[in-house]
Design a protein around this motif. Sequence first.
Motif, PDB file in Angstrom:
ATOM      1  N   GLN A   8      -0.995  -1.943  -0.583  1.00  0.00           N
ATOM      2  CA  GLN A   8      -2.371  -0.972   0.091  1.00  0.00           C
ATOM      3  C   GLN A   8      -2.129  -0.448   1.150  1.00  0.00           C
ATOM      4  O   GLN A   8      -3.050   0.061   2.203  1.00  0.00           O
ATOM      5  CB  GLN A   8      -3.231  -2.509  -0.144  1.00  0.00           C
ATOM      6  CG  GLN A   8      -2.643  -3.186   1.084  1.00  0.00           C
ATOM      7  CD  GLN A   8      -3.788  -4.425   0.990  1.00  0.00           C
ATOM      8  OE1 GLN A   8      -4.462  -4.919   1.562  1.00  0.00           O
ATOM      9  NE2 GLN A   8      -3.473  -5.809   0.795  1.00  0.00           N
ATOM     10  N   PHE A   9      -0.585  -0.629   1.684  1.00  0.00           N
ATOM     11  CA  PHE A   9       0.719  -0.223   2.503  1.00  0.00           C
ATOM     12  C   PHE A   9       1.323   0.654   2.520  1.00  0.00           C
ATOM     13  O   PHE A   9       2.581  -0.097   2.675  1.00  0.00           O
ATOM     14  CB  PHE A   9       0.490  -1.473   3.513  1.00  0.00           C
ATOM     15  CG  PHE A   9      -0.499  -2.897   3.946  1.00  0.00           C
ATOM     16  CD1 PHE A   9      -1.822  -2.198   4.371  1.00  0.00           C
ATOM     17  CD2 PHE A   9      -0.371  -3.578   3.380  1.00  0.00           C
ATOM     18  CE1 PHE A   9      -2.070  -3.217   4.657  1.00  0.00           C
ATOM     19  CE2 PHE A   9      -1.544  -4.513   3.524  1.00  0.00           C
ATOM     20  CZ  PHE A   9      -2.779  -4.368   4.301  1.00  0.00           C
ATOM     21  N   ARG A  14       6.801   1.241   1.019  1.00  0.00           N
ATOM     22  CA  ARG A  14       8.162   2.208   1.005  1.00  0.00           C
ATOM     23  C   ARG A  14       8.985   1.241   1.183  1.00  0.00           C
ATOM     24  O   ARG A  14       9.977   1.508   0.644  1.00  0.00           O
ATOM     25  CB  ARG A  14       7.985   3.262   0.436  1.00  0.00           C
ATOM     26  CG  ARG A  14       8.914   4.458   0.825  1.00  0.00           C
ATOM     27  CD  ARG A  14       8.911   5.691   1.594  1.00  0.00           C
ATOM     28  NE  ARG A  14       8.043   5.948   2.558  1.00  0.00           N
ATOM     29  CZ  ARG A  14       9.648   5.458   4.133  1.00  0.00           C
ATOM     30  NH1 ARG A  14      10.412   5.014   3.464  1.00  0.00           N
ATOM     31  NH2 ARG A  14       9.126   5.486   4.762  1.00  0.00           N
ATOM     32  N   LYS A  15       9.298   0.930   1.961  1.00  0.00           N
ATOM     33  CA  LYS A  15       9.749   0.639   2.794  1.00  0.00           C
ATOM     34  C   LYS A  15      10.238  -0.738   2.288  1.00  0.00           C
ATOM     35  O   LYS A  15      12.016  -1.335   2.652  1.00  0.00           O
ATOM     36  CB  LYS A  15      10.075   0.590   4.426  1.00  0.00           C
ATOM     37  CG  LYS A  15       9.586   1.346   5.345  1.00  0.00           C
ATOM     38  CD  LYS A  15       9.551   1.424   6.532  1.00  0.00           C
ATOM     39  CE  LYS A  15       9.386   2.254   7.938  1.00  0.00           C
ATOM     40  NZ  LYS A  15       8.986   1.564   8.819  1.00  0.00           N
ATOM     41  N   LEU A  49       7.025 -11.110   1.835  1.00  0.00           N
ATOM     42  CA  LEU A  49       6.065 -11.834   3.193  1.00  0.00           C
ATOM     43  C   LEU A  49       6.420 -11.239   4.814  1.00  0.00           C
ATOM     44  O   LEU A  49       6.355 -10.718   5.425  1.00  0.00           O
ATOM     45  CB  LEU A  49       5.909 -13.331   2.476  1.00  0.00           C
ATOM     46  CG  LEU A  49       4.378 -13.393   3.808  1.00  0.00           C
ATOM     47  CD1 LEU A  49       3.230 -12.014   3.472  1.00  0.00           C
ATOM     48  CD2 LEU A  49       3.601 -14.479   3.445  1.00  0.00           C
ATOM     49  N   ARG A  50       7.910 -12.438   5.144  1.00  0.00           N
ATOM     50  CA  ARG A  50       8.418 -12.507   5.814  1.00  0.00           C
ATOM     51  C   ARG A  50       8.273 -10.606   6.653  1.00  0.00           C
ATOM     52  O   ARG A  50       8.730 -10.217   7.830  1.00  0.00           O
ATOM     53  CB  ARG A  50       9.236 -13.016   6.510  1.00  0.00           C
ATOM     54  CG  ARG A  50       8.242 -14.472   6.375  1.00  0.00           C
ATOM     55  CD  ARG A  50       9.718 -16.077   6.093  1.00  0.00           C
ATOM     56  NE  ARG A  50       8.887 -16.754   5.366  1.00  0.00           N
ATOM     57  CZ  ARG A  50       8.005 -16.740   4.199  1.00  0.00           C
ATOM     58  NH1 ARG A  50       8.477 -15.815   3.185  1.00  0.00           N
ATOM     59  NH2 ARG A  50       7.748 -18.271   3.455  1.00  0.00           N
ATOM     60  N   PRO A  51       9.594  -9.704   5.793  1.00  0.00           N
ATOM     61  CA  PRO A  51      10.293  -8.535   5.582  1.00  0.00           C
ATOM     62  C   PRO A  51       8.639  -7.669   6.208  1.00  0.00           C
ATOM     63  O   PRO A  51       9.307  -6.908   6.638  1.00  0.00           O
ATOM     64  CB  PRO A  51      10.822  -8.391   4.607  1.00  0.00           C
ATOM     65  CG  PRO A  51      11.221  -9.623   3.849  1.00  0.00           C
ATOM     66  CD  PRO A  51      10.972 -10.459   4.125  1.00  0.00           C
ATOM     67  N   GLY A  52       8.276  -7.840   5.479  1.00  0.00           N
ATOM     68  CA  GLY A  52       6.897  -7.045   5.037  1.00  0.00           C
ATOM     69  C   GLY A  52       5.511  -7.091   6.709  1.00  0.00           C
ATOM     70  O   GLY A  52       5.622  -6.113   7.241  1.00  0.00           O
ATOM     71  N   LEU A  53       5.708  -8.257   7.265  1.00  0.00           N
ATOM     72  CA  LEU A  53       5.647  -8.369   8.210  1.00  0.00           C
ATOM     73  C   LEU A  53       6.412  -7.781   9.573  1.00  0.00           C
ATOM     74  O   LEU A  53       5.617  -7.441  10.413  1.00  0.00           O
ATOM     75  CB  LEU A  53       4.709 -10.226   8.733  1.00  0.00           C
ATOM     76  CG  LEU A  53       4.479 -10.343   7.633  1.00  0.00           C
ATOM     77  CD1 LEU A  53       4.038 -12.176   8.021  1.00  0.00           C
ATOM     78  CD2 LEU A  53       2.391  -9.907   8.083  1.00  0.00           C
TER      79      LEU A  53
END
Length: 324
Positions: A8-9, A14-15, A49-53
Amino acid sequence: MVHALWQQFPTINRKLNDLTQYLATTVHSGNAEIDQQVTGLLTSGGKLLRPGLFYMFAHLGPVQDEKRQQAAAAAIELLHVATLIHDDVLDDAELRHGQPTLQVRHGNKTAIYTGDFLFTSYFDEILKATDSHAEIQSANDIMRFILAGELNQLALNFDPQTTVADYLTEVEGKTARLFGFAMQFGVVISKGTSSEAKVAQQIGIALGMAYQIRDDILDYVANPSTATKPLRHDLREGVFTLPLILASQNDPDWFAQHLQDQQHLSDGAIQTITQHVIDLDGPTRAEQLAQQYTEKAQSLIATLPEPLATELGALVSQLLVRHA
């Protein structure tokens, strides 16, 4: 493939896809078989989760250096996976992301040294991410905080006198502080303001507390046929989590009696204790505290600029509805 949570992001997705490929290049212990298994842990099965945040908050600042951000995101995941490897040794876990754990395949000593090696990889990536002494010190401090949290948990194992305050301190150290660091470091790396960094850390800690409490609730109420991890493992290992601690406040003598042979609990004893925790509303009362942390996170998120406030609010709502 990055977890569906991030679809959804698109920018974050992509990152994280790029990060997965980068992580595959970061582990070089000299043992090809170990490197392959660790790379598998880093690149498959987890939510990142942590890298995404981290990436969500890295959009706040004016400096958008993708290489430094990628190194910082990699460092955060390396630190997280290192602690998981050590946890698997302590818990005698057989599976991680559906695959046999390192200590099952190679023994405890190899697994412990592998986790230690990843700590050095963590600092390799931190040094690529920043040359600021203060930021490097911050990265060192969070690792120290996490390890202290793990030591606190070990000290509390098989201790029926564990209090709510003990539990919350341990959870903050081993889980919530890394959430806070990931989000704060996103602001710091992108040169956001100190006030933005502080709010990011506060949101992360509140989110991490709620996330871990709800995970511990699931250990008592999840359906064994659909659960994604072994249930009651904490109780077997002498880790007394919030539902049990709260339930024991209402019937301390009963729990003292039934936990007296706690290091040799039978399957029947585990089932009996679990049912008594449920009967005394331990999970329900724990959920009330989780909700308080959730509301704190949500109130702080509402102060963030758009679109971050809306996007993070949606993500938090998904993360904190943990399905049995």
